[in-house]
Design a protein around this motif. Structure first.
Motif, PDB file in Angstrom:
ATOM      1  N   ASP A   1      68.840 -15.922 -21.275  1.00 56.55           N
ATOM      2  CA  ASP A   1      67.930 -16.962 -21.765  1.00 56.55           C
ATOM      3  C   ASP A   1      67.585 -17.952 -20.661  1.00 56.55           C
ATOM      4  N   ALA A   2      68.595 -18.347 -19.888  1.00 52.68           N
ATOM      5  CA  ALA A   2      68.370 -19.297 -18.800  1.00 52.68           C
ATOM      6  C   ALA A   2      67.507 -18.688 -17.704  1.00 52.68           C
ATOM      7  N   LEU A   3      67.709 -17.407 -17.416  1.00 60.30           N
ATOM      8  CA  LEU A   3      66.911 -16.735 -16.390  1.00 60.30           C
ATOM      9  C   LEU A   3      65.442 -16.724 -16.783  1.00 60.30           C
ATOM     10  N   TYR A   4      65.159 -16.394 -18.038  1.00 61.77           N
ATOM     11  CA  TYR A   4      63.764 -16.434 -18.508  1.00 61.77           C
ATOM     12  C   TYR A   4      63.206 -17.859 -18.444  1.00 61.77           C
ATOM     13  N   LYS A   5      64.027 -18.827 -18.791  1.00 57.73           N
ATOM     14  CA  LYS A   5      63.594 -20.231 -18.784  1.00 57.73           C
ATOM     15  C   LYS A   5      63.247 -20.700 -17.369  1.00 57.73           C
ATOM     16  N   LEU A   6      64.091 -20.350 -16.407  1.00 55.51           N
ATOM     17  CA  LEU A   6      63.901 -20.803 -15.033  1.00 55.51           C
ATOM     18  C   LEU A   6      62.874 -19.977 -14.257  1.00 55.51           C
ATOM     19  N   ASN A   7      62.621 -18.762 -14.706  1.00 55.50           N
ATOM     20  CA  ASN A   7      61.729 -17.850 -13.989  1.00 55.50           C
ATOM     21  C   ASN A   7      60.740 -17.222 -14.973  1.00 55.50           C
ATOM     22  N   PRO A   8      59.721 -17.953 -15.356  1.00 56.52           N
ATOM     23  CA  PRO A   8      58.798 -17.467 -16.391  1.00 56.52           C
ATOM     24  C   PRO A   8      58.048 -16.188 -16.017  1.00 56.52           C
ATOM     25  N   GLN A   9      58.051 -15.825 -14.738  1.00 53.10           N
ATOM     26  CA  GLN A   9      57.392 -14.593 -14.325  1.00 53.10           C
ATOM     27  C   GLN A   9      58.212 -13.354 -14.683  1.00 53.10           C
ATOM     28  N   VAL A  10      59.476 -13.541 -15.059  1.00 54.21           N
ATOM     29  CA  VAL A  10      60.337 -12.408 -15.406  1.00 54.21           C
ATOM     30  C   VAL A  10      59.903 -11.843 -16.762  1.00 54.21           C
TER      31      VAL A  10
ATOM     32  N   ALA B   1      66.129  -8.540 -12.372  1.00 52.04           N
ATOM     33  CA  ALA B   1      64.998  -9.099 -13.107  1.00 52.04           C
ATOM     34  C   ALA B   1      63.708  -8.509 -12.546  1.00 52.04           C
ATOM     35  N   TYR B   2      62.750  -8.250 -13.436  1.00 53.10           N
ATOM     36  CA  TYR B   2      61.484  -7.640 -13.037  1.00 53.10           C
ATOM     37  C   TYR B   2      60.314  -8.394 -13.656  1.00 53.10           C
ATOM     38  N   ASP B   3      59.207  -8.441 -12.905  1.00 56.03           N
ATOM     39  CA  ASP B   3      57.994  -9.052 -13.451  1.00 56.03           C
ATOM     40  C   ASP B   3      57.232  -8.001 -14.267  1.00 56.03           C
ATOM     41  N   ALA B   4      56.075  -8.382 -14.787  1.00 52.69           N
ATOM     42  CA  ALA B   4      55.291  -7.493 -15.646  1.00 52.69           C
ATOM     43  C   ALA B   4      54.806  -6.247 -14.919  1.00 52.69           C
ATOM     44  N   ASP B   5      54.719  -6.313 -13.597  1.00 56.55           N
ATOM     45  CA  ASP B   5      54.273  -5.157 -12.815  1.00 56.55           C
ATOM     46  C   ASP B   5      55.430  -4.271 -12.362  1.00 56.55           C
ATOM     47  N   GLY B   6      56.654  -4.629 -12.753  1.00 59.62           N
ATOM     48  CA  GLY B   6      57.812  -3.829 -12.374  1.00 59.62           C
ATOM     49  C   GLY B   6      58.426  -4.198 -11.046  1.00 59.62           C
TER      50      GLY B   6
ATOM     51  N   TYR C   1      66.325 -14.209  -7.908  1.00 57.24           N
ATOM     52  CA  TYR C   1      66.673 -15.451  -8.598  1.00 57.24           C
ATOM     53  C   TYR C   1      68.025 -15.924  -8.104  1.00 57.24           C
ATOM     54  N   ASP C   2      68.322 -17.180  -8.370  1.00 53.35           N
ATOM     55  CA  ASP C   2      69.569 -17.818  -7.961  1.00 53.35           C
ATOM     56  C   ASP C   2      70.554 -17.754  -9.134  1.00 53.35           C
TER      57      ASP C   2
END
Length: 80
Positions: free
Chosen positions: A10-19, A27-32, A37-38
């Motif tokens: 949850d925190a990773l998604y919160k801190l990195n909205p591109q994930v 962690a991967y973005d929408a393009d794979g 991340y820290d």
């Protein structure tokens, strides 16, 4: 690889909205593409978010008790 716990996810998604998705500890973005991340920042955010929940519940309990409910009555309402 290690697996992140639910709070860290949850925190990773919160801190990195591109994930867009997380697999294990990657962690991967929408393009794979992998997103760096820290982990320390993610863990700190997860702990802060968990503490905020505890604090909110304690605040609610205190408010109900200030209104005259006993702790047992307040807890029976599902505050904790």
């Amino acid at each position: 690889t290690q697996t992140l716990n639910t709070n860290q996810i949850d925190a990773l998604y919160k801190l990195n909205p591109q994930v867009a998705r997380i697999v294990g500890d990657k962690a991967y973005d929408a393009d794979g593409n992998e997103v760096d991340y820290d982990l320390q920042a993610v863990t700190a955010q997860a702990e802060a978010d968990a503490q905020a929940v505890v604090d909110a519940k304690q605040s609610a309990l205190n408010k109900l008790m200030a209104l005259g409910l006993t702790e047992e009555e307040a807890l029976s309402l599902g505050v904790k």
